[in-house]
Design a protein around this motif. Sequence first.
Motif, short mmCIF file in Angstrom:
data_model
loop_
_atom_site.label_atom_id
_atom_site.label_comp_id
_atom_site.label_asym_id
_atom_site.label_seq_id
_atom_site.Cartn_x
_atom_site.Cartn_y
_atom_site.Cartn_z
N LEU A 154 0.80 -1.23 0.00
CA LEU A 154 0.00 0.00 0.00
C LEU A 154 0.83 1.28 0.00
O LEU A 154 0.45 2.27 -0.59
N ASP A 155 1.97 1.25 0.66
CA ASP A 155 2.75 2.48 0.84
C ASP A 155 3.92 2.63 -0.12
O ASP A 155 4.84 3.41 0.13
N GLU A 156 3.92 1.92 -1.25
CA GLU A 156 5.05 2.02 -2.16
C GLU A 156 4.62 2.36 -3.58
O GLU A 156 3.51 2.03 -4.00
N GLY A 165 8.11 -0.99 -5.70
CA GLY A 165 7.62 -2.36 -5.56
C GLY A 165 8.39 -3.33 -6.44
O GLY A 165 8.73 -4.44 -6.01
N VAL A 166 8.69 -2.93 -7.66
CA VAL A 166 9.48 -3.78 -8.57
C VAL A 166 10.87 -4.02 -7.97
O VAL A 166 11.34 -5.16 -7.91
N ARG A 167 11.52 -2.95 -7.55
CA ARG A 167 12.86 -3.10 -6.96
C ARG A 167 12.83 -4.03 -5.75
O ARG A 167 13.69 -4.90 -5.60
N ARG A 168 11.85 -3.86 -4.88
CA ARG A 168 11.74 -4.69 -3.68
C ARG A 168 11.50 -6.15 -4.03
O ARG A 168 12.16 -7.05 -3.51
#
Length: 140
Positions: A42-44, A49-52
């Motif tokens: 929710l907070d990205e 999100g892709v990098r994570r």
Amino acid sequence: MATTPKHSVSVAGIVVRDDGRVLVIKRDDNGHWEAPGGVLELDESFEDGVRREVLEETGLAVAVERLTGVYKNLTHGIVALVYRCRPAGGEPHVTEEAREIRWITTGDVQRMMTPAFGIRVLDAFEELPQSRVHDGINLM
């Protein structure tokens, strides 16, 4: 009164090396070959999100280059935003989510991947982003 349908938003990274090979993982949960990715938090941002997700699933840091496609799984209500990336640090390795990791050619895609997920890799080599729907396995 009808309720509004709920969708899950996912992101995935098509990581392309200088030699044109693409990073794919054999997922631990279903045994399928796919690009690394997962549910957006929710907070990205999409790019964060892709990098994570790529880092969590492969140990590889990436630089996000551009959006290459938007895909909807009609069966499960999942919308995935897929980005072309390049390696930016680290070495890919097996993780809890990825039982195997490979750098494959675009020619390997049809042999190793289901159509709904293989097309994401192939679309990353197109000039413009694509928009597609599927049933989890096949394009519709």
